[in-house]
Write an enzyme that holds these catalytic residues in place. Structure first.
Site, short mmCIF file in Angstrom:
data_model
loop_
_atom_site.label_atom_id
_atom_site.label_comp_id
_atom_site.label_asym_id
_atom_site.label_seq_id
_atom_site.Cartn_x
_atom_site.Cartn_y
_atom_site.Cartn_z
N HIS A 40 -51.91 19.95 -10.15
CA HIS A 40 -51.57 18.55 -9.91
C HIS A 40 -52.85 17.77 -9.59
CE1 HIS A 40 -47.42 19.90 -9.59
NE2 HIS A 40 -47.01 18.65 -9.46
N ASP A 63 -5.97 -6.03 -6.23
CA ASP A 63 -5.59 -4.93 -7.12
C ASP A 63 -5.57 -5.35 -8.58
OD1 ASP A 63 -5.24 -3.12 -5.07
OD2 ASP A 63 -3.09 -3.50 -4.87
N GLN A 117 0.82 -1.20 0.00
CA GLN A 117 0.00 0.00 0.00
C GLN A 117 0.86 1.25 0.00
OE1 GLN A 117 -3.07 -0.73 -0.36
NE2 GLN A 117 -3.55 1.40 -0.74
N GLU A 145 -10.54 1.72 2.74
CA GLU A 145 -10.68 1.28 1.35
C GLU A 145 -10.44 -0.24 1.26
OE1 GLU A 145 -7.56 2.72 -1.12
OE2 GLU A 145 -8.61 2.31 -3.00
N HIS A 146 -9.31 -0.68 1.82
CA HIS A 146 -8.97 -2.11 1.84
C HIS A 146 -8.86 -2.57 3.29
CE1 HIS A 146 -6.82 -0.51 -1.82
NE2 HIS A 146 -7.52 -1.47 -2.38
N HIS A 148 2.50 2.99 -3.16
CA HIS A 148 1.73 3.76 -4.15
C HIS A 148 2.21 5.21 -4.22
CE1 HIS A 148 -1.26 1.22 -5.94
NE2 HIS A 148 -1.55 0.68 -4.78
#
Lengths: 436, 436
Positions: free
Chosen positions: B424, B365, B263, B331-332, B266
């Site tokens: 209406h 991934d 991770q 996220e993960h 990145h």
């Protein structure tokens, strides 16, 4: 009475350009509004209840010693429901039941599957923890909007539903409170504007922070929702409401005229358009519009809306009418024709489609079942009605067996090295007995 | 080698405040960037191809006489695929097949039901007409990202998939082109930046306007996507990538250290956090991190990322670990424990969950099947992984029988009058034989 509605004809050389000009609508991104909203958001974020009370005093003219005083208790919601006429109560409850029945079909379910080597893949669906529902005060306070926003959240299983609605100068909308009781709102606060949006997004000492904010509001509320998006989820920021009626020429012109009115009476930016291959029918509707308009209580708004943004469009045939509809991607689309199904098959973009002569758009606004929160301003090309799915979220599930880890790890490592991400490659390989 | 990673302990009095501080991350909404982007969007909107060519010359150093010259033909994509190694080609095709198999389970289907009086209600699901896929050029060009964005669009049945990717100074990423061939991209243009986003949103003489734009990009691309949102749909604007590993202490510390590296490599804003009730295990992972770090090709990035935003967190038990996960909404999320299912049942918010010791996040991934485009920065509280459903839209269907029109019209009229919307009410009543 002559009410001039614009006439377009698809035979005109520049018809599509004229149509695009008719549709053009840009929301005003007023910098003054944005600056005011940014200040309010920052103040409520920093000072919580104290700032919320100050803005409520300033903008709504409501004095309160604490935000707790501004909470409207459940008993008060129930009392409002008890107080409405039996006819209205039955209508509210019947509408809620129908909205609920439709929403229940939208609920997404979790799923999983297992591969031969024991690897498990799936998608888990869970409701949002807490949702904020904004309900405008004053003239634009619609109980139907409470039902349309709250019921799908409840069906999704949202843990807590917090409603905010301003009470300018202490004025409470009883029907909105009654609708909140019917829909099962958990907590309700008499606050509004950008300050209420801030309270829901960031939380204060008294108002709990939510995960998503839905519901309509004025330009300050819309700007505040846009600004807090990311911190919380939001529903769409809606443009003016629109109707497109496609008619084969055999529906009662008064029905169609009244359907155009029902859209136009919302506000002067609303857009009501009729498309037909039958020019005599367009004339008949124009005549009916002129004849029926004087009796409309909201005549002035209808006149401005139809005058500024309405149109009667002559087309070659229903196939071309469908092409016009796909260009407009209307929020509401009535297929007022003998056999709507073949025409429906040609429609690619619309928020909601009303099939056949007997389906007035107005029943969709209140009680047919599907949501009345729909994509406007051509966004039906890529977005959907508000639904249960907007109050659910998905989580991917991956469980590798040792064999699966080795097999998938080899593939992942090749791709990771192709991207120059060596730690990804080693992490993927280690489980397969690679030397990392 | 001493690599200092922050240690937190849930027993500390101000633990939750410390955790919130660790998570705090605000995207920079730079006004200079926004102004530059606004100018580019306006220029491409007004002058189309000519403006696109100018910006491509200025920012990418690419000279072209026409945008047609910048189109990368299908034959060129195929040639790129032919040219990659057999191992890489097989990995790309195997990953695409797995992503496709998972995506097919996400496809939503239309449904309808009929009520006793013949009234029909339904939800029609259709694919988007045309989607734009942004793929960054240069070092952040990831073929896996092409697959993850394009395959679900294809499975949804999107009519046309238009890819844009800059080729700075003419430099082409062959693996990205090969992935585009595997994924079945329809058209591909060598343009990028805010100008490419503008071309997709508004259309130019050569590049067709799309209905939605997906895919990652730098800060200019992100700002451009935000700005055109509403004209077109967009996927989420992602924050830095994150992993949270919950471990019972019995997984090989090297596996966990490498998962944190995968991770952290990145970029320096990425966040990698380990939570465990086993303090000795946290020590062992810290030791493994120090030992394995020097051999990492992207060591400098890992060091900065782990140093600035990483953490090893001691908790009382796995139940408290789940509470930490729900606060982070990662996220993960790896559940690196003996029996992940009971722990999974306690997790309320996560983009993707990786079950058990054998499931490395890195396989997710690339090739496990679920999408790697996932909600970041706590947005898993209210949003979902990219999926087929992001390339489909729903249209509500309402078809009243004459009896249904009369029945629903009465309810709608009561509610419409409660809201002061007389047109209406009359529109709804007319079909039931009301006198309008």
């Amino acid at each position: 009475m002559t009410m001039a509605i614009r006439r377009l004809d698809s035979a005109a050389a520049d018809f599509w350009r004229q149509l695009d000009a008719l549709l053009a609508w840009e929301s005003v991104a007023d910098e003054t509004v944005q600056a005011a909203v940014a200040e309010i958001l920052a103040a409520v974020r920093a000072r919580g209840d104290a700032a919320l009370l100050e803005y409520t005093r300033r903008f709504d003219g409501v004095e309160a010693a604490s935000v707790a005083e501004l909470e409207i208790p459940q008993a008060r919601l129930q009392a409002a429901l008890e107080a409405v006429s039996p006819e209205l109560r039955e209508a509210l409850e019947s509408a809620a039941a129908r909205i609920r029945a439709y929403a229940e079909r939208q609920r997404l379910a979790s799923w999983r599957y297992e591969e031969a080597d024991g690897t498990v893949l799936g998608q888990r669906v869970t409701p949002l923890d807490r949702v904020g529902l904004y309900v405008p005060g004053g003239k634009a306070a619609y109980p139907s909007s409470v039902l349309m926003n709250a019921v799908p959240a409840r069906v999704a299983g949202v843990g807590e539903l917090v409603m905010v609605s301003p009470t300018p100068r202490g004025e409470v909308n009883e029907l909105v409170l009654a609708a909140a009781a019917v829909a099962g709102v958990d907590r309700c606060f008499a606050v509004g504007g950008a300050q209420a949006v801030a309270a829901l997004a960031y939380g204060t000492e008294t108002i709990p922070a939510v995960d998503k904010i839905v519901g309509p509001g004025n330009i300050y509320v819309a700007a505040a929702k846009r600004a807090v998006f990311g911190t919380v989820g939001i529903d769409m920021v809606a443009g003016p409401s629109e109707i497109l009626v496609i008619c084969d020429g055999a529906t009662d012109p008064e029905w169609v005229a009244m359907d155009l009115f029902s859209q136009a009476e919302h506000d002067e930016d609303a857009q009501a358009i009729l498309v037909s291959p039958d020019r005599a029918f367009l004339d008949a509707v124009a005549e009916a519009v002129g004849r029926l308009l004087p009796a409309q209580p909201r005549r002035a708004i209808i006149e401005r809306s139809l005058g500024a943004r309405g149109a009667l469009i002559a087309v070659r045939d229903l196939e071309e009418a469908a092409a016009v509809a796909n260009r407009i991607a209307p929020e509401h689309l009535e297929l007022s024709v003998a056999d709507p199904e073949p025409l429906l098959a040609r429609i690619r973009h619309a928020g909601a489609v009303f099939l056949g002569r007997y389906t007035a758009e107005a029943v969709g606004d209140y009680c047919a079942g599907p949501n009345h929160v729909l994509p406007t301003s051509r966004t039906a090309r890529f977005s959907s009605p508000l639904g249960v799915y907007d109050f659910q979220k998905r989580t991917s599930i991956i469980g590798c067996s040792p064999e699966g880890a080795a097999r998938l790890g080899r593939t992942a490592a090749v791709l990771a090295r192709g991207e120059g991400l060596e730690a990804h490659a080693r992490s993927a390989e280690l489980r397969g007995g690679g030397d990392g």
